[in-house]
Write an enzyme that holds these catalytic residues in place. Structure first.
Site, PDB file in Angstrom:
ATOM      1  N   LYS A 260       0.832  -1.206   0.000  1.00  0.00           N
ATOM      2  CA  LYS A 260       0.000   0.000   0.000  1.00  0.00           C
ATOM      3  C   LYS A 260       0.869   1.259   0.000  1.00  0.00           C
ATOM      4  CE  LYS A 260      -1.808   1.459   4.075  1.00  0.00           C
ATOM      5  NZ  LYS A 260      -1.369   2.825   4.404  1.00  0.00           N
ATOM      6  N   ASN A 261       1.853   1.291   0.897  1.00  0.00           N
ATOM      7  CA  ASN A 261       2.603   2.534   1.070  1.00  0.00           C
ATOM      8  C   ASN A 261       3.627   2.769  -0.037  1.00  0.00           C
ATOM      9  OD1 ASN A 261       1.047   3.179   3.200  1.00  0.00           O
ATOM     10  ND2 ASN A 261       2.500   2.501   4.773  1.00  0.00           N
TER      11      ASN A 261
ATOM     12  N   ASP B 297       4.615  -0.113  11.978  1.00  0.00           N
ATOM     13  CA  ASP B 297       3.449  -0.822  11.432  1.00  0.00           C
ATOM     14  C   ASP B 297       3.432  -2.305  11.818  1.00  0.00           C
ATOM     15  OD1 ASP B 297       2.623   1.529  10.283  1.00  0.00           O
ATOM     16  OD2 ASP B 297       3.315   1.043   8.272  1.00  0.00           O
TER      17      ASP B 297
ATOM     18  N   CYS C  29      -5.507   6.746   9.520  1.00  0.00           N
ATOM     19  CA  CYS C  29      -5.591   6.122  10.840  1.00  0.00           C
ATOM     20  C   CYS C  29      -5.295   7.137  11.929  1.00  0.00           C
ATOM     21  CB  CYS C  29      -4.583   4.986  10.931  1.00  0.00           C
ATOM     22  SG  CYS C  29      -4.989   3.625   9.847  1.00  0.00           S
TER      23      CYS C  29
ATOM     24  N   ARG D   4      -0.506  13.430  14.235  1.00  0.00           N
ATOM     25  CA  ARG D   4      -0.129  13.370  12.813  1.00  0.00           C
ATOM     26  C   ARG D   4      -0.194  14.747  12.132  1.00  0.00           C
ATOM     27  NH1 ARG D   4      -2.024   7.981   9.836  1.00  0.00           N
ATOM     28  NH2 ARG D   4       0.097   8.071   9.043  1.00  0.00           N
TER      29      ARG D   4
HETATM   30  N1  EPU Z   1       5.275  14.187  11.766  1.00  0.00           N
HETATM   31  C1  EPU Z   1       5.289  15.489  12.170  1.00  0.00           C
HETATM   32  N2  EPU Z   1       5.035  16.467  11.249  1.00  0.00           N
HETATM   33  C2  EPU Z   1       4.775  16.166   9.954  1.00  0.00           C
HETATM   34  C3  EPU Z   1       4.779  14.822   9.532  1.00  0.00           C
HETATM   35  C4  EPU Z   1       5.030  13.847  10.470  1.00  0.00           C
HETATM   36  O1  EPU Z   1       5.517  15.781  13.349  1.00  0.00           O
HETATM   37  O2  EPU Z   1       4.554  17.110   9.169  1.00  0.00           O
HETATM   38  C5  EPU Z   1       5.543  13.137  12.753  1.00  0.00           C
HETATM   39  C6  EPU Z   1       4.432  12.096  12.881  1.00  0.00           C
HETATM   40  O3  EPU Z   1       3.382  12.540  13.693  1.00  0.00           O
HETATM   41  C7  EPU Z   1       5.181  10.930  13.461  1.00  0.00           C
HETATM   42  C8  EPU Z   1       6.567  11.055  12.806  1.00  0.00           C
HETATM   43  O4  EPU Z   1       6.655  12.383  12.315  1.00  0.00           O
HETATM   44  O5  EPU Z   1       5.327  11.074  14.835  1.00  0.00           O
HETATM   45  C9  EPU Z   1       6.816  10.124  11.656  1.00  0.00           C
HETATM   46  O6  EPU Z   1       5.673  10.061  10.830  1.00  0.00           O
HETATM   47  P1  EPU Z   1       5.762   9.918   9.245  1.00  0.00           P
HETATM   48  O7  EPU Z   1       5.514  11.262   8.651  1.00  0.00           O
HETATM   49  O8  EPU Z   1       6.992   9.194   8.861  1.00  0.00           O
HETATM   50  O9  EPU Z   1       4.498   9.002   8.969  1.00  0.00           O
HETATM   51  P2  EPU Z   1       3.597   9.102   7.707  1.00  0.00           P
HETATM   52  O10 EPU Z   1       4.451   9.451   6.559  1.00  0.00           O
HETATM   53  O11 EPU Z   1       2.372   9.862   7.991  1.00  0.00           O
HETATM   54  C10 EPU Z   1       3.964   6.638   6.860  1.00  0.00           C
HETATM   55  C11 EPU Z   1       3.067   5.482   6.571  1.00  0.00           C
HETATM   56  C12 EPU Z   1       2.547   4.922   7.882  1.00  0.00           C
HETATM   57  C13 EPU Z   1       3.743   4.476   8.723  1.00  0.00           C
HETATM   58  C14 EPU Z   1       4.687   5.671   8.924  1.00  0.00           C
HETATM   59  C15 EPU Z   1       5.949   5.305   9.661  1.00  0.00           C
HETATM   60  C16 EPU Z   1       2.122   6.095   4.450  1.00  0.00           C
HETATM   61  C17 EPU Z   1       0.915   6.505   3.694  1.00  0.00           C
HETATM   62  N3  EPU Z   1       1.956   5.944   5.755  1.00  0.00           N
HETATM   63  O12 EPU Z   1       3.148   7.592   7.545  1.00  0.00           O
HETATM   64  O13 EPU Z   1       1.759   3.798   7.570  1.00  0.00           O
HETATM   65  O14 EPU Z   1       3.286   4.018   9.963  1.00  0.00           O
HETATM   66  O15 EPU Z   1       5.053   6.217   7.659  1.00  0.00           O
HETATM   67  O16 EPU Z   1       6.634   4.327   8.990  1.00  0.00           O
HETATM   68  O17 EPU Z   1       3.168   5.875   3.880  1.00  0.00           O
HETATM   69  C18 EPU Z   1      -0.122   2.405   7.701  1.00  0.00           C
HETATM   70  O18 EPU Z   1       0.169   2.011   6.569  1.00  0.00           O
HETATM   71  O19 EPU Z   1      -1.007   1.842   8.391  1.00  0.00           O
HETATM   72  C19 EPU Z   1       0.574   3.562   8.245  1.00  0.00           C
HETATM   73  C20 EPU Z   1       0.135   4.237   9.276  1.00  0.00           C
END
Ligand code: EPU
Length: 426
Positions: free
Chosen positions: A25-26, A312, A120, A125
């Site tokens: 998915k990601n 995850d 989620c 986030r």
């Molecule tokens: N964060 C911030 N500010 C931002 C963006 C992120 O503070 O502008 C924080 C988040 O709150 C978190 C940390 O940075 O504490 C890392 O989050 P990240 O941005 O890496 O997560 P994401 O990109 O929103 C992706 C996956 C998630 C997976 C995470 C970590 C996608 C669509 N989602 O999320 O997948 O858990 O990376 O590996 O790629 C899932 O598939 O169920 C899922 C949640």
């Protein structure tokens, strides 16, 4: 949205057979977003049949992206005539990855409007990293009717340091910088395998990205020239799905071959399984999981950015640890809200003690009992499937749309290795 439930009869009967892993998915969601930077035909392959892919295709269709040749796991997209700059609110509010479409749309159309992305609920986030990145590239931001609107007649290259490592933040900035004027450097970038995969795909279409897969990524913008096609995006195997199947096989015992996966992407979870006394044999594209003896506890599982232990996989491994002969600490460092599911696990008979919002102590071994539970998010949802499969007695899992968001027809695949699981429409 499907209103269905999973009915699972738990058992201690060892699992046997092989189970296929689908595309990640990601990975595919970012590959689909990249079509907005192109004007040729792009063939997508190994696409998982999941709700988040369908929602993303709907977002793209609303922007004028044409789809042809749709089969179960493939399609052709063409974004030569896209229209507008607005991501449909009703859809974007459902999936976090919708924000990844915003970067290429801003780069291509000079403007983008979108609501706060959904997905989620794992904590706050925030999207501050995205906002800062686009501002550094020259975009102006305003809030209109509760939605973000970014505009820039042309994006320029920028030197962007992420104060926190972010997967979608890195991807979104990489996608935004491809058509920009000048060079963009991303520092403290995420290292997840999806990132070099996306960079290789963009480079195959004429982008100039170097360093993806390291913490410094440099993108030489095309100065506004849209990328040409044709191109092909073959979705990577889902490492989270593979790791979850491994946790299930280890928890229930038996011998399960996990096929069409890439064990190289799971080095740390595999070592943790071995540490727990699980036999893991790996080949280029498979893993064989064998467990007959007792499971050893592990002093700590700490989630970390890639190549560390993935957040995850935290919930599936916590379920596995309820079977271990002693106490194990689970330390969730990425998302502050990602341990909420342990209350339900305790109601099923686990003995998990919360230490603080980020840490729990899993006291094993405990025998889980089947019950009615609701899937809180994609990954904890699958963890409940695992819990129900090893529990004594029947369980009913509600809210399975959340599981369908990330896993293709999971019940059919799990049945083949011996899990007694059925989907019922209510
Ligand atoms: N964060 C911030 N500010 C931002 C963006 C992120 O503070 O502008 C924080 C988040 O709150 C978190 C940390 O940075 O504490 C890392 O989050 P990240 O941005 O890496 O997560 P994401 O990109 O929103 C992706 C996956 C998630 C997976 C995470 C970590 C996608 C669509 N989602 O999320 O997948 O858990 O990376 O590996 O790629 C899932 O598939 O169920 C899922 C949640």
């Amino acid at each position: 949205m499907t209103k269905a439930t999973f009915h699972i009869s738990g058992s201690s009967k060892p699992l046997r057979g092989s189970i296929d892993v689908r595309g990640a998915k990601n990975d595919i969601l970012k590959g689909l977003a990249a079509v907005l930077l192109t004007k040729g035909d792009i063939a997508y392959k190994n696409m998982p049949q999941i709700e988040d892919v369908d929602r993303t295709l709907e977002l793209l269709a609303a922007l004028g992206v044409r789809m042809t040749g749709k089969t179960a796991r493939a399609c052709m997209l063409n974004a030569s005539h896209i229209k507008g700059h607005i991501l449909r609110r009703d859809i974007a509010e459902q999936i976090r990855a919708s924000i990844v479409l915003a970067g290429p749309l801003l780069a291509r159309q000079g403007k983008v409007r979108f609501p706060f992305p959904g997905g989620c609920v794992l904590g706050k986030r925030p999207i501050d990293l995205f906002v800062r990145g686009w501002q550094a590239m020259g975009a102006r931001v305003r809030v209109v009717d509760d939605e973000y609107e970014f505009s820039a007649s042309r994006l320029h290259g920028a030197d962007i340091t992420f104060y926190k490592v972010s997967v979608t933040g890195t991807e979104a900035m990489m996608l935004s910088a491809v058509l920009a004027h000048g060079t963009t450097t991303l520092r403290n970038a995420a290292l997840e395998p999806e990132i070099p995969h996306l960079a290789d795909f963009l480079n195959s279409l004429g982008a100039h990205i170097s360093g993806a897969g390291t913490s410094t990524i440099v993108i030489e913008g095309t100065g506004g020239s849209v990328l040409e096609g044709p191109g092909e995006f073959v979705t990577l195997p889902d490492r989270i799905e593979a790791g979850s199947f491994a946790a299930l096989a280890a928890a229930r015992g038996g011998k399960v071959k996990i096929t069409s996966c890439n064990p190289e992407h799971l080095a740390v979870p595999i070592e943790i399984l071995r540490e727990m006394g699980v036999r893991v044999t790996v080949g280029k594209d498979f893993m064989l999981i064998e467990r007959t003896g007792k499971i050893k506890p592990i002093d700590m599982i700490k989630t970390r950015e890639y190549p560390g232990f993935p957040t995850d996989l935290q919930a599936p491994f916590t379920v596995l640890l309820t079977r271990a002969q002693g106490a194990s600490l689970v330390f969730e460092t990425i998302f502050e809200g990602r341990l909420a599911y342990v209350d339900d696990l305790n109601r099923m008979g686990a003995y998990i003690t919360p230490c603080d919002p980020h840490r729990v102590l899993v006291n094993g071994p405990t025998e889980l009992r089947g019950r009615r539970v609701e899937s809180p998010d994609i990954r904890a949802g699958l963890a409940f499937v695992i819990a129900a499969a090893i529990a004594k007695g029947p369980s009913v899992l509600e809210g399975i749309y959340k599981i369908d968001r990330g896993y293709e027809k999971i019940e059919a695949r799990l049945r083949r290795i011996g899990v007694d699981i059925e989907r019922k429409k209510s």
